[in-house]
Design an enzyme around this catalytic site. Structure first.
Site, short mmCIF file in Angstrom:
data_model
loop_
_atom_site.label_atom_id
_atom_site.label_comp_id
_atom_site.label_asym_id
_atom_site.label_seq_id
_atom_site.Cartn_x
_atom_site.Cartn_y
_atom_site.Cartn_z
N ASP A 49 0.86 -1.19 0.00
CA ASP A 49 0.00 0.00 0.00
C ASP A 49 0.90 1.24 0.00
O ASP A 49 2.10 1.14 0.29
CB ASP A 49 -0.90 0.01 1.25
CG ASP A 49 -2.18 0.83 1.05
OD1 ASP A 49 -3.25 0.22 0.90
OD2 ASP A 49 -2.09 2.08 1.03
N ASN A 102 -5.65 -5.00 -6.06
CA ASN A 102 -6.84 -4.30 -5.59
C ASN A 102 -6.63 -2.79 -5.41
O ASN A 102 -7.61 -2.04 -5.37
CB ASN A 102 -7.26 -4.95 -4.26
CG ASN A 102 -8.22 -4.12 -3.49
OD1 ASN A 102 -9.42 -4.11 -3.78
ND2 ASN A 102 -7.71 -3.39 -2.49
N TYR A 170 -12.11 6.76 -14.44
CA TYR A 170 -12.33 5.56 -13.61
C TYR A 170 -12.95 4.45 -14.46
O TYR A 170 -12.52 3.30 -14.43
CB TYR A 170 -13.23 5.92 -12.43
CG TYR A 170 -13.37 4.83 -11.39
CD1 TYR A 170 -12.40 4.66 -10.41
CD2 TYR A 170 -14.46 3.98 -11.39
CE1 TYR A 170 -12.53 3.67 -9.45
CE2 TYR A 170 -14.60 2.98 -10.44
CZ TYR A 170 -13.62 2.83 -9.47
OH TYR A 170 -13.75 1.84 -8.52
N LYS A 174 -11.19 0.87 -15.38
CA LYS A 174 -11.78 -0.40 -14.91
C LYS A 174 -12.19 -1.28 -16.09
O LYS A 174 -12.09 -2.51 -16.01
CB LYS A 174 -12.97 -0.12 -13.99
CG LYS A 174 -12.56 0.51 -12.64
CD LYS A 174 -11.63 -0.39 -11.83
CE LYS A 174 -11.32 0.18 -10.46
NZ LYS A 174 -10.42 -0.67 -9.65
N ILE A 203 -19.71 -0.29 -2.31
CA ILE A 203 -19.17 -0.91 -1.09
C ILE A 203 -18.70 0.18 -0.14
O ILE A 203 -17.92 1.06 -0.54
CB ILE A 203 -17.97 -1.84 -1.44
CG1 ILE A 203 -18.33 -2.81 -2.58
CG2 ILE A 203 -17.50 -2.58 -0.20
CD1 ILE A 203 -19.48 -3.74 -2.30
N THR A 205 -16.43 1.84 2.18
CA THR A 205 -15.02 1.82 2.58
C THR A 205 -14.60 3.27 2.83
O THR A 205 -15.36 4.20 2.52
CB THR A 205 -14.13 1.24 1.44
OG1 THR A 205 -14.16 2.19 0.35
CG2 THR A 205 -14.61 -0.12 0.96
P1 NAP Z 1 -9.79 2.49 -0.09
O1 NAP Z 1 -10.45 2.22 1.19
O2 NAP Z 1 -9.41 3.90 -0.43
O3 NAP Z 1 -8.50 1.56 -0.19
C1 NAP Z 1 -7.61 1.69 -1.28
C2 NAP Z 1 -6.19 1.55 -0.77
O4 NAP Z 1 -5.32 1.59 -1.92
C3 NAP Z 1 -5.79 2.69 0.16
O5 NAP Z 1 -5.08 2.19 1.26
C4 NAP Z 1 -4.87 3.52 -0.74
O6 NAP Z 1 -3.86 4.21 -0.03
C5 NAP Z 1 -4.25 2.47 -1.61
N1 NAP Z 1 -3.67 3.05 -2.80
C6 NAP Z 1 -4.12 4.12 -3.51
N2 NAP Z 1 -3.28 4.38 -4.53
C7 NAP Z 1 -2.28 3.46 -4.45
C8 NAP Z 1 -1.10 3.24 -5.18
N3 NAP Z 1 -0.77 4.02 -6.21
N4 NAP Z 1 -0.29 2.22 -4.83
C9 NAP Z 1 -0.61 1.44 -3.76
N5 NAP Z 1 -1.69 1.61 -3.00
C10 NAP Z 1 -2.52 2.62 -3.34
O7 NAP Z 1 -10.70 2.02 -1.31
P2 NAP Z 1 -11.58 0.70 -1.55
O8 NAP Z 1 -12.97 1.14 -1.69
O9 NAP Z 1 -11.21 -0.38 -0.61
O10 NAP Z 1 -11.09 0.32 -3.02
C11 NAP Z 1 -10.31 -0.82 -3.31
C12 NAP Z 1 -10.52 -1.17 -4.77
O11 NAP Z 1 -11.89 -1.46 -4.99
C13 NAP Z 1 -10.17 -0.07 -5.75
O12 NAP Z 1 -9.53 -0.62 -6.88
C14 NAP Z 1 -11.52 0.50 -6.13
O13 NAP Z 1 -11.51 1.12 -7.40
C15 NAP Z 1 -12.35 -0.75 -6.11
N6 NAP Z 1 -13.78 -0.55 -6.01
C16 NAP Z 1 -14.33 0.01 -4.88
C17 NAP Z 1 -15.70 0.18 -4.81
C18 NAP Z 1 -16.36 0.79 -3.61
O14 NAP Z 1 -17.57 1.08 -3.68
N7 NAP Z 1 -15.66 0.99 -2.50
C19 NAP Z 1 -16.50 -0.20 -5.88
C20 NAP Z 1 -15.92 -0.77 -7.00
C21 NAP Z 1 -14.55 -0.94 -7.05
P3 NAP Z 1 -4.10 5.75 0.37
O15 NAP Z 1 -5.30 5.76 1.27
O16 NAP Z 1 -2.84 6.12 1.04
O17 NAP Z 1 -4.36 6.47 -0.92
#
Ligand code: NAP
Length: 265
Positions: A49, A102, A170, A174, A203, A205
């Site tokens: 991360d 992820n 985005y 994706k 989701i 988060t």
């Molecule tokens: P999150 O809580 O923000 O977690 C994402 C993590 O990835 C954070 O710890 C972030 O670090 C880290 N990150 C960001 N840029 C990075 C980089 N360049 N290299 C390494 N780590 C990095 O988000 P999440 O909702 O769990 O999302 C996880 C995945 O699910 C993503 O790919 C997102 O597009 C996908 N997704 C999420 C949803 C939803 O509704 N939540 C829906 C569809 C898809 P920092 O906080 O330091 O930036």
């Protein structure tokens, strides 16, 4: 969190027993839930991360619970750091069996539309959400080929399958993740590497919290999501664990929707 791990250990869950797994974006949200579930199932983890403090704390907590876990700060938008991440897994554990690619970012607050979408936001979105997955795959595949195979899950999104107004970067990234997933499945299936994608819907988060807290959004989700609710990170982690496990041995190139039925409408 750790109590949950111990409970699962006692109940004998070991779908990923001894498998070495990389999880990116592991410090928060879906990646963090993935780290806990992979650990519950006996995987040996390399967590990655940008957030070193939260990532190190998670790895330390898992080790304190008797699990194998290391953390390596990694920016997935940097190919050399993805190469170093895979090298760390191989150096520490001797192999790589699974990957949950992820890490990702969102483009909120939502700009008005494609005509006005900022160029720098487009570049950043493609760099992290698409190139970041490609870089990880590139080095993970090389490592897996050396030891006879593996299983990979990439986090896509409902935005990888339909157009969504206002977030072209985005959506494009994706869709690219879905295409990459299918391509790797076709290229390496005969060499015992499976590559699938999980496509989360809405989701809750840290990424989405501020938007999803709005009453207006919850009302919209209740109407547009057949499950009539927002999803939990653990519900995505469960799909990733299953897809990485041998129970999914004939599942390759699939985009596994975990969206409460959103795309089924
Ligand atoms: P999150 O809580 O923000 O977690 C994402 C993590 O990835 C954070 O710890 C972030 O670090 C880290 N990150 C960001 N840029 C990075 C980089 N360049 N290299 C390494 N780590 C990095 O988000 P999440 O909702 O769990 O999302 C996880 C995945 O699910 C993503 O790919 C997102 O597009 C996908 N997704 C999420 C949803 C939803 O509704 N939540 C829906 C569809 C898809 P920092 O906080 O330091 O930036």
């Amino acid at each position: 969190m750790l109590a949950a791990i111990i409970t699962c250990e006692e109940s004998g869950m070991d779908e990923l027993r001894e498998k070495v797994a990389i999880i990116t974006g592991a410090a928060s949200g879906i990646g963090r839930a993935g780290a806990l579930r992979f650990a519950e199932e006996g995987a040996r983890l390399v967590l990655a991360d940008l957030d070193a403090e939260a990532g190190e704390a998670l790895a330390a907590g898992l080790r304190a619970a008797g699990r194998a876990a290391i953390f390596q700060r990694t920016d997935v938008a940097q190919a050399a750091q993805c190469e170093a991440l895979v090298a760390a897994a191989v150096a520490h554990y001797g192999r790589l069996d699974c990957a949950f690619n992820n890490a990702g970012i969102s483009d909120g607050p939502v700009p008005p539309g494609t005509a006005d979408y900022p160029l720098e936001l487009w570049d950043r979105m493609i760099a992290v959400n698409l190139s970041g997955v490609f870089y990880c795959l590139r080095y993970q595949l090389r490592a897996m080929l050396k030891t006879g195979g593996g299983s990979i899950v990439n986090t896509a999104s409902i935005a990888g399958q339909v157009g969504l107004a206002g977030i072209p970067g985005y959506v494009a990234a994706k869709h690219g993740v879905v295409g990459l997933t299918r391509t790797v499945a076709v290229e390496y299936g005969a060499r015992n590497i499976r590559c699938n994608a999980v496509a989360p819907g809405f989701i809750e988060t840290p990424m989405t919290k501020s938007v999803f807290e709005l009453q207006q959004f919850r009302e919209m989700a209740a109407v547009t999501v057949p499950a009539a609710r927002i999803g939990r990170a653990a519900e995505i982690a469960d799909v990733a664990v299953w897809a990485c496990s041998d129970r999914a041995s004939y599942v390759n190139g699939a985009v596994l929707a975990a969206d409460g039925g959103y795309l089924a409408r």
